[in-house]
Motif scaffolding. Structure first.
Motif, PDB file in Angstrom:
ATOM      1  N   LEU B 275      19.925 114.592  48.521  1.00 21.27           N
ATOM      2  CA  LEU B 275      21.279 114.691  47.980  1.00 21.27           C
ATOM      3  C   LEU B 275      21.474 113.641  46.890  1.00 21.27           C
ATOM      4  N   PRO B 276      22.412 113.887  45.983  1.00 20.94           N
ATOM      5  CA  PRO B 276      22.703 112.860  44.975  1.00 20.94           C
ATOM      6  C   PRO B 276      23.035 111.515  45.618  1.00 20.94           C
ATOM      7  N   GLU B 277      23.666 111.557  46.805  1.00 17.77           N
ATOM      8  CA  GLU B 277      24.005 110.305  47.482  1.00 17.77           C
ATOM      9  C   GLU B 277      22.761 109.488  47.801  1.00 17.77           C
ATOM     10  N   LYS B 280      21.818 107.716  44.783  1.00 14.85           N
ATOM     11  CA  LYS B 280      22.738 106.618  44.511  1.00 14.85           C
ATOM     12  C   LYS B 280      22.500 105.439  45.448  1.00 14.85           C
ATOM     13  N   SER B 310      25.347 104.506  37.684  1.00 15.89           N
ATOM     14  CA  SER B 310      25.838 105.568  38.569  1.00 15.89           C
ATOM     15  C   SER B 310      27.316 105.826  38.337  1.00 15.89           C
ATOM     16  N   ALA B 311      28.044 104.834  37.804  1.00 15.39           N
ATOM     17  CA  ALA B 311      29.454 105.088  37.499  1.00 15.39           C
ATOM     18  C   ALA B 311      29.597 105.924  36.238  1.00 15.39           C
ATOM     19  N   VAL B 313      27.272 108.334  35.033  1.00  9.81           N
ATOM     20  CA  VAL B 313      26.626 109.645  34.977  1.00  9.81           C
ATOM     21  C   VAL B 313      27.262 110.574  36.000  1.00  9.81           C
ATOM     22  N   VAL B 315      27.743 113.568  38.609  1.00  8.00           N
ATOM     23  CA  VAL B 315      26.855 114.225  39.568  1.00  8.00           C
ATOM     24  C   VAL B 315      26.879 115.722  39.273  1.00  8.00           C
TER      25      VAL B 315
END
Lengths: 656, 316
Positions: B275-277, B280, B310-311, B313, B315
């Motif tokens: 997952l993207p998480e 991150k 990450s802030a 880009v 998701v």
């Protein structure tokens, strides 16, 4: 000054530079005081940008505004009009930089820059200005990109590229607007008086020196496109004005032009007829130039008794008109008042000349034709010189010239010749215009320059009417046959284009002229007629303004959609699959309830946040999120799960 | 998705969770770091721990080794440590008249390289090369290192006299860099009250062995990665390369590191896909030591490079 504000001002250098780039073509038209104010404001701003001094307060900015208005009043006496208006816009753009509080203020300055860009067209509509405008617009757009990109992630090249791409995307829309927008005859709004700045060209009077002053200019007077072969060079007399009134020094036009038509006798055979289109550079006068003698002209033009072609308004933009001339036309009309006018001489200042004329006329058996031959013979044989730098003449100008200096340019010869004719009782007048013209070496038109300016004479014969006599031809036959560049004149007083031996230079000059001509014809000179022509070429006949507007709307919509498609096309379709679309819908539902999904937030992170706000919905939220993650990031594409997911999203309500 | 796969995966997840719990009982209040350290191990990467002395770097390394049931060697790096001290040396055997190779401490499954920045660059590179190649060449003979092979290096952030901080290009060899930091007050109280950590480590039962670890590492490699996720990774890389904040941006190796770490974390999390998480969560540990910042603008905002990226880009 707080720090965030300071950071903003530190980024102003490119904006400051931008305004200067925009205003560059305006500077030559601005008075010294305005330029000085610009320089002071720039220096001040640079000091602020470098952090040496702080941003001035409101009061100072207010005082500066008052001073700007004072500068404008002092320079122009008014703040209205074209020049004061653009000067004000320029100075206020600088002033706005002094009250930067947010990026929005920067955007305002940049938009003012776009207005400033438009104001340049008041001064010139040349191709160079258009290129400059294009570059400036790309630069200003790139500045807008910089200041709307808060993360500061794009580099200079990327920004310029993006901006260029945006402007190029707008080009189809621009072309459609340009081609189809209904043209209004005449200027869109009344230009103020100060628009009539001095331009080079013939004026409506002639005194010694008024024509040889023009010869040094290589500027184009007009361009001519013949529909067939052009006439011989010695027949290329472009008639401008007839100057019958003489006061001993200056020849002037008829003050009250009579609108009685000339009496023309046109030969039956068409051997010497020429149809041609003249593209006249703006010269701020009402008269036009035509090949002698014109027999047909366009409806909106007027011809006077003196065979002068006039338009309704002064020529302020490039103007093109089509005419038909025949070099063998006879102009037979002469009323008695005209006759008297064309015989009048001022007080007896030039007694020697008058005596000489009478003597020679008697010697010629009082035969007009023989007399003319003898006068020309006198010019040819009695060591008269054709020169661009004639000595000054005294009170008795004719006596001084004929019996003293004997050195002169075409206006001296034309003037002296007419004087001698009138002294012998033969009606005659001075004509000013252009003689000659050079075919463009690789384009199909002729260029007539200011250096081709010329003056000649017309003499009245009872049996033939008005006949052209060019005394300059007697003194310097090469002037007429080979052009001014080869007339043996002082080379350093002639424009470089005529005498340069550098082939590349010549070629480049002509190439540029060719571009310029097409630009003038199709862009600057794109008027109602041209629009009609172009539309007929495309198959639209008799299009009314209403039709044009309709087509405009249709095409703009098509082009807009095309551009939009081109922009959207970049985003691959797979990114916007059904799963994502429904997730977006889910996010919108939550957004309406005040819970915003951040773009950099993953689905689980978002859910964790939402559950805290809507604990009652935990089950639904975790099911939607779980299915979304599984469908979008997993390898699972179970139909049932997709259906379940879509149903859940559709049913999802943020509130009960 | 086949059922046996799911079963094996679930078993791996359970083991890793168990391992994390066991370590968590010794290192208190550092669950995130323990998870990431395990992630690093599962992703077959090496770990750099950068922190002050006495926050439990060695204890953590020790505990992991114990739980994993791996042979543990500790090398204390000092300024007079030579490459041979790490790799081993060939000694002449007088009786048999041959050179006999005596393995250095590097021939072990689990190395704790303490205070690497105190050793000379020559010794540092000996270690780093072994980490990269999984083999050692001494006296013209290449010897493979035992598998699995895992290095935890520690580095003191304070710039002392006589230290050689690892250059950026070598930091890249570490999959992750972690900071431990001080424990919170609750954990600290428990730490003060509890028994000696050293004794506790010895009593931990290993939950797996080398062979099982290798199969878990293979499992992690099989975690599914969707196109949407690859888009995300690529936009993170692109962003780091185009942003004027960073000197060069992330290398392709950085991108691979990011993805393999995220896969390992997904396995620990019990997910069959990334997952993207996950990206991150591993992002700070994976990218912060790989990026060279052009200005200290981020520091003034108390942001790390990973936070900034990450802030910025979205998701997908």
């Amino acid at each position: 000054m707080d720090t965030s504000n300071h950071k903003l001002t530190m980024r102003l250098t490119p904006v400051l530079l931008g305004i200067h780039i925009v205003a560059l073509p305006l500077y030559p038209h601005m008075p010294l005081l305005v330029l000085l104010a610009t320089a002071i404001l720039t220096l001040w701003m640079l000091l602020i940008v470098s952090g040496r001094i702080s941003q001035p307060g409101r009061f100072v900015v207010f005082m500066l505004t008052v001073m700007v208005v004072a500068v404008l009043m002092k320079s122009f006496g008014t703040i209205f009009g074209q020049q004061p208006g653009s000067a004000m816009l320029l100075l206020l753009s600088f002033l706005k930089l002094f009250e930067m509080k947010s990026t929005r203020d920067i955007a305002i300055v940049i938009f003012m820059g776009f207005f400033l860009v438009a104001s340049k067209f008041f001064y010139s509509q040349s191709l160079l200005i258009a290129i400059h405008v294009f570059i400036v617009v790309v630069y200003l757009t790139s500045l807008l990109i910089v200041f709307s990109d808060r993360l500061g992630t794009t580099r200079f090249n990327a920004r310029m590229y993006k901006s260029l791409r945006m402007i190029i995307q707008a080009v189809p829309l621009m072309l459609i607007l340009f081609v189809l927008f209904p043209r209004i005859p005449g200027p869109l709004w009344g230009l103020p008086k100060d628009a009539q700045t001095a331009t080079t060209g013939l004026s409506d009077e002639m005194s010694p020196g008024s024509i040889n002053r023009l010869v040094g200019s290589g500027e184009v007077a007009f361009r001519v496109k013949f529909s067939d072969d052009p006439p011989m060079r010695s027949e290329l007399y472009w008639r401008g004005l007839a100057l019958p009134n003489y006061d001993g020094k200056t020849w002037r036009i008829e003050n009250a032009p009579s609108y009685a038509q000339p009496l023309l006798v046109v030969p039956d055979d068409e051997d010497t007829r020429y149809t041609y289109t003249v593209m006249l550079e703006p010269h701020n006068q009402r008269w036009l130039y035509a090949l002698e003698s014109m027999i047909e002209y366009e409806g909106l033009l007027v011809v006077t008794r003196e065979m002068q072609l006039l338009t309704r308004n002064k020529v302020m933009d490039v103007m093109s008109y089509t005419l038909r001339s025949d070099t063998r036309v006879e102009n037979r009309g002469l009323f008695e008042p005209e006759r008297r006018k064309n015989l009048a001489l001022p007080d007896q200042l030039n007694s020697k000349s008058v005596a000489f004329a009478r003597k020679l006329f008697n010697e010629s058996n009082r035969d007009s034709r023989l007399y003319i031959t003898n006068v020309l013979k006198h010019f040819r044989e009695k060591s008269f010189f054709y020169t661009l730098s004639p000595p000054l003449l005294g009170e008795s100008a004719m006596d001084d010239f004929l019996f003293g200096t004997r050195r002169g340019f075409c206006e001296h010869y034309a003037s002296a010749f007419v004087y001698l004719m009138r002294a012998a009782g033969i009606p005659s007048r001075v004509i000013v215009g252009y003689q000659g013209g050079a075919m463009h070496p690789f384009d199909d038109y002729m260029i007539v320059r200011q250096s081709d300016a010329h003056a000649w004479a017309e003499v009245w014969f009872v049996d033939e009417g008005w006949v052209r006599v060019d005394p300059t031809a007697a003194v310097s036959p090469t002037r007429i046959e080979n052009g001014i560049g080869n007339a043996g004149l002082e080379r350093d007083l002639l424009p470089a284009i005529l005498i340069s031996d550098n082939a590349i230079f010549q070629r480049a000059r002509f190439m540029w002229d060719s571009f310029h001509n097409h630009w003038n014809q199709w862009v600057v000179g794109y008027n109602r007629n041209r629009q009609k022509e172009l539309l007929e070429l495309l198959g639209f006949y008799n299009a009314s303004s209403g039709d044009l507007v309709m087509w405009l709307v249709v095409l703009m919509t098509c082009a807009g959609s095309l551009v939009a498609w081109w922009v959207v096309r970049k985003a691959p379709a797979k990114q916007k699959d059904v799963i994502r679309l429904y997730y977006d819908r889910f996010c919108r539902t939550l957004e309406k309830a005040g819970i915003v999904h951040y773009p950099n937030e993953g689905a689980s992170e978002f859910m964790a946040r939402v559950v805290k706000i809507l604990p009652a919905k935990q089950h639904e939220l975790s099911m939607i999120t779980g299915d979304y993650e599984r469908l979008r990031y997993g390898s699972d594409n179970n139909e049932k799960r997709i259906k379940r997911y879509i149903r859940a999203v559709r049913r999802f309500r943020a509130r009960h | 998705m086949h059922a046996p796969d799911t079963k094996i995966r679930n078993a791996a997840t359970a083991i890793l969770q168990h391992a994390a719990d066991n370590i968590g009982r010794i290192i208190l209040g550092k669950d995130d770091q323990i998870r990431l350290a395990l992630t690093c191990l599962v992703a077959r990467g090496h770990l750099l721990i950068e922190d002050l002395p006495g926050v439990g770097k060695t204890t953590l390394a020790h505990a992991i080794a114990q739980v994993m049931g791996l042979g543990f060697q500790r090398i204390q790096f000092t300024s007079d440590l030579l490459p041979a001290d790490v790799l081993g040396v060939a000694v002449y055997d007088r009786e048999r008249t041959v050179f006999e190779f005596h393995q250095g401490p590097i021939f072990s499954h689990f190395i704790l390289a303490d205070e690497v920045n105190r050793a000379t660059p020559k010794t540092q590179s000996a270690l780093l090369e072994a980490m990269e190649e999984y083999q050692v060449t001494v006296e013209g003979e290449t010897r493979d290192l035992p598998q699995p092979f895992f290095v935890i290096a520690t580095q003191n952030p304070t710039h002392q006299i006589g230290t050689y901080p690892l250059p950026e290009s070598q930091l890249d060899r570490f999959l992750m860099r972690l900071h431990l930091g001080f424990p919170d007050s609750l954990a600290e109280r428990e730490l003060l009250q509890g028994e000696d950590r050293r004794d506790m480590i010895e009593h931990i039962k290993p939950v797996l062995d080398g062979g099982k670890l290798i199969s878990i590492q293979k499992q992690a490699g099989n975690i599914h990665v969707s196109n949407a996720l690859l888009d995300y990774v690529q936009s993170l890389l692109d962003f780091s390369r185009n942003s004027p904040m960073f000197e060069f941006g992330l290398s392709p190796r950085g991108g691979i590191a990011l993805l393999s770490s995220a896969k390992a974390l997904a396995l620990i999390d019990g997910k069959e896909f990334v997952l993207p998480e996950h990206i991150k969560q591993v992002l700070p540990a994976v990218v912060n030591h790989r990026l060279v910042k052009t200005s200290d603008e981020l520091e003034t905002k108390k942001q790390t490079a990973a936070d900034f990226i990450s802030a910025s880009v979205p998701v997908p």
